[in-house]
Design a protein around this motif. Structure first.
Motif, short mmCIF file in Angstrom:
data_model
loop_
_atom_site.label_atom_id
_atom_site.label_comp_id
_atom_site.label_asym_id
_atom_site.label_seq_id
_atom_site.Cartn_x
_atom_site.Cartn_y
_atom_site.Cartn_z
N ARG A 165 0.85 -1.19 0.00
CA ARG A 165 0.00 0.00 0.00
C ARG A 165 0.88 1.25 0.00
NH1 ARG A 165 -5.27 -1.85 1.52
NH2 ARG A 165 -5.97 0.29 1.19
N ALA A 166 0.92 1.91 -1.15
CA ALA A 166 1.87 3.01 -1.35
C ALA A 166 1.62 4.21 -0.44
CB ALA A 166 1.83 3.45 -2.82
N GLN A 167 0.35 4.48 -0.09
CA GLN A 167 0.08 5.69 0.69
C GLN A 167 0.73 5.64 2.08
OE1 GLN A 167 -2.25 3.37 -0.10
NE2 GLN A 167 -4.08 3.49 1.20
N ASP A 168 0.94 4.42 2.61
CA ASP A 168 1.53 4.29 3.95
C ASP A 168 2.96 4.81 3.99
OD1 ASP A 168 -0.80 2.86 4.08
OD2 ASP A 168 0.01 1.27 5.34
N ALA A 216 1.97 8.61 8.16
CA ALA A 216 0.95 8.90 7.17
C ALA A 216 -0.43 8.45 7.62
CB ALA A 216 1.30 8.23 5.85
N LEU A 217 -0.51 7.21 8.08
CA LEU A 217 -1.82 6.68 8.40
C LEU A 217 -2.41 7.32 9.67
CD1 LEU A 217 -3.10 4.96 6.39
CD2 LEU A 217 -2.66 2.95 7.77
N GLN A 218 -1.53 7.62 10.62
CA GLN A 218 -1.99 8.31 11.83
C GLN A 218 -2.64 9.64 11.45
OE1 GLN A 218 0.98 8.94 14.87
NE2 GLN A 218 -0.15 10.69 15.71
N LYS A 219 -1.97 10.37 10.54
CA LYS A 219 -2.48 11.69 10.14
C LYS A 219 -3.80 11.54 9.38
CE LYS A 219 2.01 13.87 10.29
NZ LYS A 219 3.29 13.97 9.59
N ARG A 241 -5.87 9.11 9.64
CA ARG A 241 -6.92 8.58 10.51
C ARG A 241 -7.41 9.63 11.51
NH1 ARG A 241 -6.92 4.50 13.44
NH2 ARG A 241 -8.85 3.70 12.65
N LYS A 242 -6.52 10.52 11.94
CA LYS A 242 -6.94 11.59 12.83
C LYS A 242 -8.04 12.42 12.17
CE LYS A 242 -5.19 15.59 15.46
NZ LYS A 242 -6.51 16.17 15.49
N ALA A 243 -7.90 12.59 10.84
CA ALA A 243 -8.86 13.42 10.12
C ALA A 243 -10.11 12.66 9.69
CB ALA A 243 -8.18 14.03 8.90
N GLY A 244 -10.16 11.36 10.02
CA GLY A 244 -11.40 10.65 9.74
C GLY A 244 -11.29 9.47 8.80
N TYR A 245 -10.08 9.19 8.33
CA TYR A 245 -9.85 8.03 7.47
C TYR A 245 -10.19 6.76 8.23
CZ TYR A 245 -7.04 5.09 4.22
OH TYR A 245 -6.60 4.17 3.32
N MET A 246 -10.56 5.71 7.51
CA MET A 246 -10.98 4.48 8.16
C MET A 246 -9.81 3.66 8.72
SD MET A 246 -11.27 4.84 4.79
CE MET A 246 -12.85 4.75 4.01
#
Lengths: 266, 569
Positions: A247-250, A256-259, A261-266
């Motif tokens: 998964r490239a976005q990580d 990346a994922l913490q940021k 997810r803080k904003a509402g990502y699953m």
């Protein structure tokens, strides 16, 4: 009861708590293995019924087979499916070439926000697991999101003895995580035990398979000869490669994922 | 990896201790050395160390939040799976900073065993003691003390012994005994898997050996049945009652009792999706759906049990409570109580001792309980609830308090007062059954200045069984009859033993003393008076008629009240 029985009983308990206590509810369904296990558990919890809609956030960049499989399974298992895309962003040309994290934020996080507002959901059932990634490892089973979908992760409420947070102000919603304590191997062992339907993308084609499903531009395949669930289990028992390594976005940023997810990502 | 001797076994272990004493490092090291790091975690932690220019720390493997890594502290709890050749573990990392005590409690609440990590170079500190206290309050009895950072004190035995003595004294004051004290270095991996050559003076277990010496919580299948109702479904023509069995075993066809109401019916089926449709038994831990013979009105929060072994029912109980709210707890203020699946309004009707969990200082005559405080309280609920003592049943004996939108307190039930409508003894002969409360003890509480009742565990008597005729607050004769009005049954006691059960209508006054189901003597001296007494009871609209009791019953014939303190039980 063996380990899978206990995980199943716990998840069923969580699903029933959410259904009883949270008002308007939906289950996020990504077509992937985890959320398909979640769907299976819902059928068990509610004796063959799925008493809330499944929602799919369609970025329009999903692997085409996923969409075909989505529509097929919805017909076979019989549940209400809501598909939603961030049309404004897509019309304005949003895509991964604008930056992967920006794209995720627009087509997933923002689309999800639109969905929650549009349908006034009080609760969203999501199939995240602790072992997937660091910020998920710190999650609560019932995790509050405020009116702007923010996750106040540095100040999470107490959660003990299966007494979940079910009281929250209007405009907030709760993310419910029934699979939090499952790991990737548990998921596959359960799929095998229950002889569940599962997307063909997880099995080898030309020596490669998907380990985690996502958007086609940002999701890579891993080298694998596994063509059955049993072979996948065997492969996972000896691998040292991370589940989300494709998964490239990580990899855009260490957090990346913490940021996201803080904003509402699953 | 993943090939344990007992693949089904998973022990839940929480790692606690003062901030910076190295909890996450010990866990990270353990996972790393046993090959159980989550895939990808090591690369990610190394990448972060590289990007931030800081040395690699094992704690990065667990402290996933950016703030946690940059500040080097654990903010929130997490859980990881891990296994030894013996069995599987769920390792719970708990933060050590006082500010995050609620997160520590969230992690530790359902652990079966705990490690208490103490920094050898700094010794026992405030949170070391507070965590030990909370572990004892949460009912976690299996504790191992890890004396970490031995590398900082040149692996010296004297330092280790000093920590051991201090901690042992503190634990002893809580009634706890640590299973082992283990010197080690999480950072350097000494004495984790293999005995360390740096510690020649130490011959005790390694960390791994200690973990495998903890026992799993005993299964609760054989305990009395408790099935707290979660919801009632009517998706199709079935009316299914759903819930997760907290303890005991339920079989199709069992007679069941539903508390607090007390109605009884029979279980007809165990429903499931995708099964064979012939499920006949379910046990502790299972999430089930059942149908019942009688379609009473059911609601979430009721507890299903077997008739002979019901939970207690009351509106008042005593508890040990810890407070997590930003606003202090105040007696008299309304809170929501959540116990198993029941939700009810309550108030703290009495504030007993408030204890500083670190210094063990007791505050007398307190007015409130502040955040992170521990207190002994009496709680009164707006409606009767079904509950158990925590020592009897963990799931139905613990609760949380909610203030507004927030969970603010958690506690365990230590004593139930004025328990009502509960059968404490059952007489049985074939299909005949009679319920009674002959052996409840009445006492005057020197703390409450009020009369309370203490209930024995459920007793079952069959024909031929001797009765415990002498108690602290009762003394029955060797020969008497028990007339159980609500069950319309009579029980004959001769020479201190049960000889016969019969329908009440068949009981003839024989000149022997007669008592009712609660042990109060009937003021009856002839057949005529007994007939008249029965007629008046039959005509009464309710059994709770005080004038009827005053006329026909005598409290003092076989019962008395003694002095006692609530906390004794």
């Amino acid at each position: 009861m063996d380990h899978l029985d206990e995980l199943e009983a716990e998840s069923v308990y969580i699903l029933r708590e959410a259904y009883k206590l949270l008002g308007k509810l939906a289950m996020l369904w990504s077509i992937g293995k985890d959320s398909t296990v979640l769907l299976w558990l819902a059928k068990k919890a509610f004796f063959g019924h799925v008493p809330f809609p499944l929602v799919h956030v369609d970025t329009s960049y999903k692997i085409p087979e996923m969409i075909r499989y989505r529509d097929q399974l919805a017909r076979e298992l019989g549940f209400e499916l809501i598909v939603h895309s961030n049309q404004e962003a897509l019309a304005a040309g949003m895509g991964p070439e604008q930056g992967r994290l920006i794209c995720c934020a627009a087509l997933k996080t923002e689309a999800l926000q639109q969905l929650v507002r549009l349908h006034k959901f009080n609760g969203l059932i999501v199939g995240v697991r602790r072992d997937e990634e660091g910020s998920r490892s710190k999650e609560r089973v019932f995790s509050e999101r405020n009116a702007t979908d923010n996750w106040d992760y540095a100040n999470q409420p107490p959660e003990l003895w299966n007494q979940f947070k079910t009281d929250f102000p209007p405009g907030h919603h709760i993310r419910v995580h029934p699979l939090l304590q499952w790991n990737e191997l548990d998921i596959w062992r359960y799929i095998g035990r229950e002889k569940m339907p599962i997307s063909d993308l997880y099995f080898t084609h030309d020596g490669e398979r998907y380990r985690s499903l996502g958007c086609s531009p940002c999701t890579g395949r891993v080298k694998s000869q596994a063509s059955t669930v049993a072979e996948i289990i065997q492969e996972l028992e000896s691998t040292t490669v991370g589940e989300r390594s494709g998964r490239a976005q990580d990899r855009e940023d260490a957090y990346a994922l913490q940021k996201l997810r803080k904003a509402g990502y699953m | 990896m993943d090939e344990e001797e007992n693949p089904g076994e998973r022990l839940k272990l929480v790692v606690t201790g003062h901030v910076d004493h190295g909890k996450s490092t010990v866990i990270g090291r353990l996972l790393h050395d046993t090959g159980f790091l989550p895939a990808g975690a090591l690369e990610k932690a190394q990448r972060i160390a590289h990007e931030t220019g800081k040395p690699f720390e094992f704690a990065y493997l667990l402290d996933a939040f950016e703030e946690e890594q940059k500040q080097g502290i654990t903010i929130d709890t997490t859980r990881l799976n891990f296994a030894t050749p013996k069995r599987g573990y769920v390792i719970i990392d708990a933060p050590g900073h006082q500010e995050f005590l609620k997160n520590m409690i969230s992690g530790a609440a359902d652990a079966e065993a705990a490690l208490l990590v103490v920094d050898a170079s700094r010794g026992v500190e405030e949170q070391s003691r507070r965590h030990a206290y909370l572990l004892s309050l949460l009912g976690i009895r299996q504790i191992g003390v890890v004396v970490n950072k031995m590398d900082l004190v040149a692996y010296g035995e004297a330092v280790f012994r000093q920590v051991e003595t201090t901690m042992a004294d503190f634990l002893a004051s809580l009634g706890l005994v640590a299973k082992s004290y283990i010197p080690l270095s999480g950072l350097l991996g000494e004495n984790i898997l293999e005995p360390s050559s740096q510690l020649p003076w130490y011959s005790g277990p390694t960390l791994l050996t200690l973990l495998d010496s903890f026992s799993l919580a005993e299964g609760t299948e054989a305990q009395p049945l408790r099935l707290p109702l979660q919801d009632i479904y009517k998706f199709d023509d079935r009316r299914i009652l759903a819930g997760r069995i907290a303890s005991g075993t339920l079989r199709v066809g069992d007679t069941v009792r539903i508390s607090p109401g007390g109605r009884e019916t029979r279980s007809v089926s165990l429903e499931e999706w995708g099964g064979e449709g012939d499920k006949s038994e379910a046990t502790s831990g299972e999430s089930v759906g059942i149908t019942l013979a009688d379609e009473f009105f059911h609601q979430r929060g009721e507890v299903i049990s077997h008739p002979a072994t019901p939970p207690l029912v009351s509106t008042t109980f005593r508890a040990n409570l810890f407070w997590m709210g930003r606003t202090p707890l105040r007696p008299g203020k309304k809170y929501i109580l959540k116990i198993a699946t029941r939700r009810v309004e309550c108030e703290v009707s009495e504030l007993g001792r408030v204890i500083d969990a670190s210094s063990l200082t007791v505050m007398e005559l307190p007015q409130e309980v502040r955040m992170n405080g521990v207190a002994e309280v009496a709680i009164t609920t707006g409606e009767a609830i079904a509950l158990d003592l925590f020592s009897v049943n963990h799931i139905t004996g613990r609760f949380v308090l909610v203030d507004g939108y927030d969970v603010v307190g958690g506690g365990i039930v230590s004593l139930v007062q004025n328990a009502i409508a509960v059968d404490h003894a059952i007489f049985e002969q074939g299909k005949l059954q009679a319920r009674c409360e002959l052996f409840d003890e009445f006492f005057y509480s020197v703390e409450d200045y009020s009369v309370n009742k203490r209930c024995p565990p459920v007793l079952l008597f069959r024909v031929g069984d001797p009765l415990p005729l002498e108690g602290k607050s009762y003394s029955y004769p060797e020969f008497f009859d028990i007339a159980v009005m609500r069950d319309k049954m009579a029980v004959k006691i001769r020479a201190g033993r049960v000889v016969e059960l019969q329908p009440l209508a068949d009981l003839v006054y024989s000149g022997l003393p007669m008592v009712n189901g609660r042990g109060f003597a009937f003021r009856v001296k002839s057949r005529e008076e007994w007939r008249q007494c029965q007629e008046e009871y039959a005509a009464a609209t309710s059994g709770q008629d005080a004038s009827l009791s005053a006329k026909w019953l005598d409290f003092h014939s076989y019962r008395r009240i003694y002095f006692a303190s609530n906390s004794r039980s």
